[in-house]
Write a protein that holds these residues in place. Structure first.
Motif, PDB file in Angstrom:
ATOM      1  N   TYR A 283      49.792  32.293  44.413  1.00  0.00           N
ATOM      2  CA  TYR A 283      49.525  33.522  43.569  1.00  0.00           C
ATOM      3  C   TYR A 283      48.120  34.119  43.462  1.00  0.00           C
ATOM      4  O   TYR A 283      47.781  35.112  42.749  1.00  0.00           O
TER       5      TYR A 283
ATOM      6  N   GLN B 138      48.012  43.840  30.460  1.00  0.00           N
ATOM      7  CA  GLN B 138      47.981  44.619  31.632  1.00  0.00           C
ATOM      8  C   GLN B 138      47.033  46.076  31.492  1.00  0.00           C
ATOM      9  O   GLN B 138      46.194  46.493  32.260  1.00  0.00           O
TER      10      GLN B 138
ATOM     11  N   ASN C  95      50.308  39.358  37.491  1.00  0.00           N
ATOM     12  CA  ASN C  95      50.914  40.701  37.218  1.00  0.00           C
ATOM     13  C   ASN C  95      50.115  41.529  36.144  1.00  0.00           C
ATOM     14  O   ASN C  95      50.157  42.869  36.199  1.00  0.00           O
TER      15      ASN C  95
ATOM     16  N   ASN D  81      54.927  46.906  37.641  1.00  0.00           N
ATOM     17  CA  ASN D  81      54.140  46.335  38.441  1.00  0.00           C
ATOM     18  C   ASN D  81      52.511  46.530  38.501  1.00  0.00           C
ATOM     19  O   ASN D  81      52.130  47.665  37.899  1.00  0.00           O
ATOM     20  N   ARG D  82      51.874  45.484  38.556  1.00  0.00           N
ATOM     21  CA  ARG D  82      50.492  45.682  38.551  1.00  0.00           C
ATOM     22  C   ARG D  82      50.017  46.908  39.623  1.00  0.00           C
ATOM     23  O   ARG D  82      50.297  46.652  40.751  1.00  0.00           O
TER      24      ARG D  82
ATOM     25  N   ASN E 182      52.971  34.109  37.850  1.00  0.00           N
ATOM     26  CA  ASN E 182      53.578  35.584  38.017  1.00  0.00           C
ATOM     27  C   ASN E 182      53.283  36.335  37.044  1.00  0.00           C
ATOM     28  O   ASN E 182      52.744  37.577  37.314  1.00  0.00           O
ATOM     29  N   ASP E 183      53.508  35.929  35.896  1.00  0.00           N
ATOM     30  CA  ASP E 183      53.253  36.810  34.787  1.00  0.00           C
ATOM     31  C   ASP E 183      51.554  37.174  34.836  1.00  0.00           C
ATOM     32  O   ASP E 183      51.243  38.303  34.582  1.00  0.00           O
TER      33      ASP E 183
END
Length: 479
Positions: A212, A444, A183, A104-105, A179-180
């Motif tokens: 989001y 990320q 994140n 998770n972020r 969502n991707d």
């Protein structure tokens, strides 16, 4: 006589051995030359059925491979791939395709990292350009069923196969995509837009972005009869429909210190197709159609490709420029070693330099591009090198102290620049030996590095908030 015959026999044997040796050497050279110069056999796409156990040919390329620095000479790249393929074949196959759980972020969404988003994806093209392309059916309404139909008139248009299959861009899919994206830590989605874009889809994208906590920037693609007047109407359309109100806005706004205003950001693809004299009418304060100082004022960035295009940016009244193409060496502005010069030019004229990075570039076209096609260059493919190409692009952008970095792309499957999850399917490329989400995870990690880099630079320089320069900000504030 017997002695002379014996000498003659020895001489004949020596000649024979020399002949065999020279012939063997020539044959070896010929085999090596043929191996290195013969193009790899094109494997046609085969869509697996639900009960088929599929093994990726990309796995044979990538399994157990050490990281090799990306090569930009096409001949050297092909030679390396052949050598690596032989090593992997000799070492056996590893078909474990399991992927680790996504982490998770851990950082806040960053609006200075922006990613290009395509909707819908052009999975098929209607007119075959390569006779050997396999003909497949159109996708069904739910985007999940694909079957062969020899008489169908559409052919597949992508080199990778998505984990979500060949989807239609529904609201459910947009939710999964956003969502991707959030994140990863990305704060802004750059929607690639054109006038025929479906308004229902557009509203769904803005609606989902709000859910989001994402912001939307708009890139205006080239379209028939694109003029300064039409571009001004496009800007007006988005500000009127999605601009700031009492509840805020999903349209991406940046605080511009020099104007003491929050302004939306717009990207103009191939801005050089319109002359700087025309841009002056729209972007200079005294222009006849100017947006400056009006309720439609905005941060307008030009996509350029050559060294000469810089003058259009400066004279035309743009706020800055971006590189768009993620193929290092394909043209002047996409070449990483030129970014320091572009950054210096931008600083000199108080412009924004926004570099574009990407994980690679690989479309499905099996023919060489004409120099006048698309980007005006003959070859723009770039191999991913197990993620190392993406890493070097990030490092280069950080080294040049870029404030805003654009990523091309989340889902431009047609050009093979996507970071969306891809799975191994025979006849398609994939991310092996990494997981399907490999490039989401890499993105990320690099956004976390970007934030650390910025904060460390400020800390080491000992700057106070009042002394921060334009490229120090990471809170959607620009000069």
């Amino acid at each position: 006589m017997s002695f002379l015959n014996f000498k003659f026999s020895i001489k004949s044997m020596k000649l024979l051995i020399c002949f065999i040796g020279v012939s063997s050497l020539l044959l070896l050279v010929f085999c090596l030359y043929t191996t290195l110069n013969t193009p790899e056999k094109v494997v046609q796409p085969l869509i697996p059925g639900p009960d088929q156990n599929v093994i990726s040919y990309e796995l044979l390329r990538s399994q157990n491979a050490a990281l090799v620095p990306e090569k930009y000479n096409e001949h050297e790249v092909k030679s390396r791939i052949i050598r690596d393929k032989i090593k992997r074949l000799a070492g056996g196959r590893n078909t474990d395709l399991s992927s680790p759980v996504r982490r998770n972020r851990t950082i806040a969404l960053n609006q200075n990292i922006q990613i290009f988003y395509y909707a819908p994806v052009a999975w098929y093209r209607s007119h075959p350009t390569v006779p050997s392309d396999r003909v497949v059916s159109r996708i069904t309404e739910n985007g999940s069923a694909v079957s062969f139909r020899p008489n169908d008139d559409q052919i597949i248009n992508v080199a990778f196969y998505p984990k979500r299959k060949l989807y239609n861009t529904t609201e459910t899919i947009i939710r999964e995509h956003f969502n991707d994206i959030q994140n990863c830590g990305i704060g802004v989605v750059v929607l690639v837009w054109y006038p025929s874009f479906h308004e229902g889809l557009l509203r769904a994208i803005f609606k989902t972005a709000a859910i989001y906590n994402l912001k939307i920037a708009i890139e205006f693609r080239e379209y028939p009869e694109r003029t300064i007047e039409s571009i001004r109407n496009n800007i007006k359309y988005f500000i009127d429909l999605f601009g700031k109100d009492e509840d805020g806005s999903t349209l991406s706004y940046f605080k511009v210190m020099s104007k003491q205003r929050d302004l939306p950001i717009f990207y103009i693809r191939k801005a050089y197709q319109i002359s700087d004299a025309e841009w002056m009418r729209l972007l200079l304060r005294n222009g006849i159609l100017t947006i400056r100082g009006t309720m439609y004022d905005a941060i307008v960035l030009a996509h350029i490709s050559t060294k000469e295009h810089k003058s259009i940016v400066r004279r035309g009244g743009f706020d800055g420029f971006y590189t768009y193409l993620p193929s290092n060496g394909a043209n002047y502005v996409s070449t990483w070693k030129n970014w320091s010069q572009l950054k210096k030019f931008a600083d000199t004229y108080h412009l924004m330099f926004v570099p574009t990075i990407g994980p690679g570039y690989y479309d499905r076209k099996k023919y060489s591009r004409n120099a006048n096609q698309i980007h005006g260059i003959p070859n723009i493919k770039r191999y991913r090198s197990n993620g190392q190409y993406f890493d070097v692009a990030w490092r280069t952008a950080l080294k040049n102290n870029a404030q805003i970095i654009t990523i091309n792309s989340y889902n431009n499957w047609v050009d093979g620049t996507q970071i969306e999850a891809a799975i191994p399917v025979f006849g398609f490329r994939d991310y092996q030996p990494g997981a399907p989400e490999k490039y989401l995870d890499l993105t990320q990690s690099w956004i976390e590095e970007y934030v650390k880099y910025k904060l460390n630079s400020i800390k080491l320089s000992g700057k106070t908030e009042a002394a921060l320069g334009c490229y120090d900000f990471i809170n959607n504030t620009i000069c």
